[in-house]
Design a protein around this motif. Structure first.
Motif, mmCIF file in Angstrom:
data_model
loop_
_atom_site.group_PDB
_atom_site.id
_atom_site.type_symbol
_atom_site.label_atom_id
_atom_site.label_comp_id
_atom_site.label_asym_id
_atom_site.label_seq_id
_atom_site.Cartn_x
_atom_site.Cartn_y
_atom_site.Cartn_z
ATOM 1 N N LEU B 20 -32.303 -26.131 19.043
ATOM 2 C CA LEU B 20 -30.726 -26.096 19.247
ATOM 3 C C LEU B 20 -30.312 -25.971 20.222
ATOM 4 O O LEU B 20 -29.398 -26.847 20.378
ATOM 5 N N ARG B 28 -22.034 -26.396 17.745
ATOM 6 C CA ARG B 28 -21.258 -26.200 16.402
ATOM 7 C C ARG B 28 -21.020 -24.755 16.290
ATOM 8 O O ARG B 28 -20.343 -24.346 15.190
ATOM 9 N N TYR B 29 -21.721 -23.960 16.828
ATOM 10 C CA TYR B 29 -21.649 -22.430 16.369
ATOM 11 C C TYR B 29 -21.109 -21.662 17.576
ATOM 12 O O TYR B 29 -20.628 -20.740 17.476
ATOM 13 N N VAL B 30 -21.578 -21.782 18.964
ATOM 14 C CA VAL B 30 -21.212 -21.138 19.878
ATOM 15 C C VAL B 30 -20.583 -21.895 21.024
ATOM 16 O O VAL B 30 -20.551 -23.212 21.008
ATOM 17 N N MET B 34 -22.983 -21.215 26.568
ATOM 18 C CA MET B 34 -24.270 -20.331 26.096
ATOM 19 C C MET B 34 -25.611 -21.002 25.990
ATOM 20 O O MET B 34 -26.432 -20.465 25.929
ATOM 21 N N LEU B 38 -29.177 -19.592 25.921
ATOM 22 C CA LEU B 38 -30.188 -19.705 24.637
ATOM 23 C C LEU B 38 -31.632 -20.376 25.072
ATOM 24 O O LEU B 38 -32.464 -19.966 24.396
ATOM 25 N N ALA B 103 -20.278 -27.674 12.177
ATOM 26 C CA ALA B 103 -19.156 -26.771 12.689
ATOM 27 C C ALA B 103 -18.182 -26.680 11.562
ATOM 28 O O ALA B 103 -17.869 -27.142 10.579
ATOM 29 N N LEU B 104 -17.358 -25.410 11.790
ATOM 30 C CA LEU B 104 -16.342 -25.186 10.926
ATOM 31 C C LEU B 104 -15.502 -26.364 10.462
ATOM 32 O O LEU B 104 -15.072 -27.197 11.357
ATOM 33 N N ALA B 179 -13.329 -18.338 21.090
ATOM 34 C CA ALA B 179 -13.503 -17.531 22.456
ATOM 35 C C ALA B 179 -14.922 -17.333 22.519
ATOM 36 O O ALA B 179 -15.483 -17.125 23.829
ATOM 37 N N CYS B 180 -15.912 -17.261 21.490
ATOM 38 C CA CYS B 180 -17.157 -16.795 21.824
ATOM 39 C C CYS B 180 -18.210 -17.529 20.831
ATOM 40 O O CYS B 180 -18.979 -18.309 21.050
ATOM 41 N N CYS B 181 -17.996 -17.257 19.327
ATOM 42 C CA CYS B 181 -18.749 -18.064 18.518
ATOM 43 C C CYS B 181 -17.813 -18.266 17.249
ATOM 44 O O CYS B 181 -16.500 -17.934 17.127
ATOM 45 N N ALA B 182 -18.419 -18.846 16.231
ATOM 46 C CA ALA B 182 -17.533 -19.562 15.131
ATOM 47 C C ALA B 182 -16.742 -18.397 14.223
ATOM 48 O O ALA B 182 -15.921 -18.880 13.555
ATOM 49 N N ALA B 183 -17.300 -17.469 14.485
ATOM 50 C CA ALA B 183 -16.702 -16.272 13.839
ATOM 51 C C ALA B 183 -15.668 -15.745 14.292
ATOM 52 O O ALA B 183 -14.870 -15.188 13.590
ATOM 53 N N ASP B 184 -15.108 -16.102 15.510
ATOM 54 C CA ASP B 184 -13.947 -15.671 16.001
ATOM 55 C C ASP B 184 -12.869 -17.063 16.185
ATOM 56 O O ASP B 184 -11.952 -16.743 16.780
ATOM 57 N N TYR B 238 -15.046 -27.614 19.313
ATOM 58 C CA TYR B 238 -13.917 -26.774 19.204
ATOM 59 C C TYR B 238 -13.080 -27.118 20.747
ATOM 60 O O TYR B 238 -13.677 -27.742 21.757
#
Lengths: 322, 239
Positions: B20, B28-30, B34, B38, B103-104, B179-184, B238
């Protein structure tokens, strides 16, 4: 680890191969269903949380493995004052220098008690260490860029909760609640082998619980309509309780929970602070771990006491700092 | 989980993490920053996994992989639980291998927070240029909120985003900031009103480059598009 070998099948390399193969076949068959937008969205968030947290988890696991392997086990007990009321805050503060997540601090606290540290002090350490160590504070700072007050509030609220619970335990706790002799599975041998074995064990353990948390968070984000969380988030105290309970159910590793909290943007900062303070101290997996380490009678008293204290302290600190 | 299986799981997680990180798919995620972290995590995981596998294979001929373990210690219940829960570490790895989640996209636009733009910032007018002025959706929204887009005036703007759905008289162009990852993620949405001669209405989730000018006086930030071009998803989806 191989108790019962011969009596029942142990999941091993064969299971791993079967799992991967089965998933590949299922994936091929179900690709057209997997491509649905909701499934993709769930998977994106799930994978995002997992891989965002991974480097921090690895760092924590490496450090805790190194401490187990290379730091003399009796160093910490020797440094503590003999008087419980003094030992509690000192032990809680000592959490600063021991990076790790809550799964690691439960066995450490057990070992401390077995080596003669006052139980209340060991418990204060157990509560504080996963929340106020540098790894967790750095990941909190990364998750909340431009909001250093969140790091300060988390530090202060977690330390205060740990000391308060420890002092309550000095007065109210009973020795017999923690009498279950802590005979943890300790890796022995040359330091490097201990290091590898501990790191590996902690990674699979904490990583597994992190995956559960990531899946739960992704499900909530994908399934729950915004209107519901928005309505919950509007009520000040209710939203604090909702997120505190959410932390108990999610059971996210303290090295990763800040990233989940950052994603809960509909909730107030105080509610998210409660999430970050409660999470490393009381959650479903910790209650299980603590019952295993200290006994169930301990867990049914310790968990509610800690939960109530953590929520109250979060509300006060959040109202003051955030 | 036996020792060698645990080692193999660790090795697999490390290998996928490295893949990744090195292919750039992790963006796509973070956050792009990062990447080095990683790579480091992947290297450590591969190293630990290899060490465990090699150790347990060496021990195996002697049929005593419990040689260094104290059997009495195995009675504590939490000793077994972590072992079983360890299998779950495979879940994100298999998700990456099988679903390769993108990605989202448009699906989440109504499920995440919208970017909140507050007026108050005063932007300098854009210098007149021959070329279209590329700009993030977020900046476009901020400039639009400032004195009804006074700083944009009639400058030609270039926006890149994905199609979130149909708008009142065109479509909605969207892009997430994380800000950080796709969750936020929070999403910025700009309404696109195509000039009537354009005709092309791209599909949902398709990435497009829109060139046009700010349309003043509309409720949502709006761009009147003179050119709409379908483009491949950008390296970093993003803003």
């Amino acid at each position: 680890m191989d108790v019962g070998r011969g009596r029942r099948l142990r999941p091993g390399l064969g299971t791993l191969a079967a799992l991967v193969l089965g998933a590949v076949v299922l994936g091929r068959l179900g690709r057209r269903y997997l491509a649905q937008a909701a499934v993709e969205n769930w998977t994106t968030i799930f994978v995002a949380i997992a891989f965002q947290a991974l480097p921090f988890l690895v760092l924590g696991v490496v450090v805790s493995g190194a401490i187990t392997a290379f730091v003399p086990p009796d160093l910490l007990p020797r440094l503590l004052p003999k008087r419980p009321a003094l030992a509690v805050p000192v032990a809680a503060g000592a959490g600063v220098v021991l990076p790790g997540c809550e799964c690691g601090s439960v066995p450490i606290a057990g070992r401390l008690m077995a080596r003669g540290v006052v139980p209340a002090a060991a418990l204060a350490f157990l509560l504080a260490a996963p929340a106020i160590n540098p790894v967790v504070l750095v990941s909190t700072a990364v998750a909340f860029p431009g909001q250093p007050e969140m790091v300060g509030a988390r530090f202060l609220a977690s330390l205060t909760t740990a000391v308060v619970v420890g002092l309550v335990w000095v007065r109210r706790g009973h020795e017999d609640l923690v009498e279950r002799a802590v005979r943890r599975h300790e890796h022995t041998g040359p330091p490097w082998q201990v290091f590898i074995a501990t790191a590996q064990h902690d990674l699979l353990h904490a990583g597994g619980f992190l995956v559960i948390g990531a899946a739960a968070a992704a499900t909530l984000q994908t399934v729950v309509p915004r209107s519901v969380t928005d309505r919950l988030a509007e009520h000040g105290l209710a939203s604090v309780l909702v997120l505190a309970l959410f932390a108990v159910l999610l059971s996210i590793c303290s090295e990763a929970d800040a990233f989940v909290a950052a994603g809960l943007t509909q909730f107030s900062l105080t509610a998210r602070l409660a999430f970050l303070v409660v999470g490393p101290m009381v959650d479903v997996k910790l209650i299980a771990l603590q019952s295993g380490t200290f006994g169930p009678r301990f867990a049914v008293r310790f968990a509610p006491l800690t939960f109530v204290t953590a929520v109250a302290v979060s509300v006060v600190v959040g109202g003051w700092l955030l | 989980v036996t020792r060698e299986a645990g080692g193999a799981v660790t090795l697999l997680v490390g290998a996928i993490t490295l893949r990744l990180a090195l292919t750039g798919d992790f963006k796509r995620y973070v956050r792009p920053g990062m990447g080095p972290l990683l790579v480091a995590a992947g290297v450590v995981l591969v190293g630990v996994g290899l060490a465990v596998v090699v150790q347990s294979m060496r021990r195996r001929p002697a049929r005593s992989d419990a040689g260094s373990h104290d059997h009495a210690a195995h009675e504590s219940p939490d000793d077994h639980e972590p072992e079983r829960v360890g299998w779950l570490v495979l879940a994100p790895v298999l998700a990456v291998l099988l679903v390769a989640p993108p990605a989202l996209g448009a699906f989440a636009v109504d499920r995440v927070s919208r970017v909140r733009v507050t007026t108050g910032e005063l932007f300098q007018p854009l210098a007149a240029e021959a070329e279209p002025h590329p700009m993030s959706l977020l900046e476009f929204m901020q400039r639009a909120a400032d004195r009804d887009g006074a700083s944009l005036s009639t400058t030609t703007i270039e926006l890149t985003g994905f199609v979130a759905g149909e708008g009142p008289s065109g479509f909605d162009l969207a892009r997430y900031s994380i800000a950080c990852c796709a969750a936020d993620a929070a999403v910025a949405v700009v309404a696109v009103v195509p000039e009537s001669r354009i005709g092309l209405v791209p599909d949902r989730d398709e990435w497009v480059r829109v060139i046009g000018t700010y349309e003043s006086g509309s409720e949502a930030p709006t761009i009147r598009a003179v050119s709409i071009e379908v483009v491949p998803p950008p390296d970093d989806p993003y803003e």
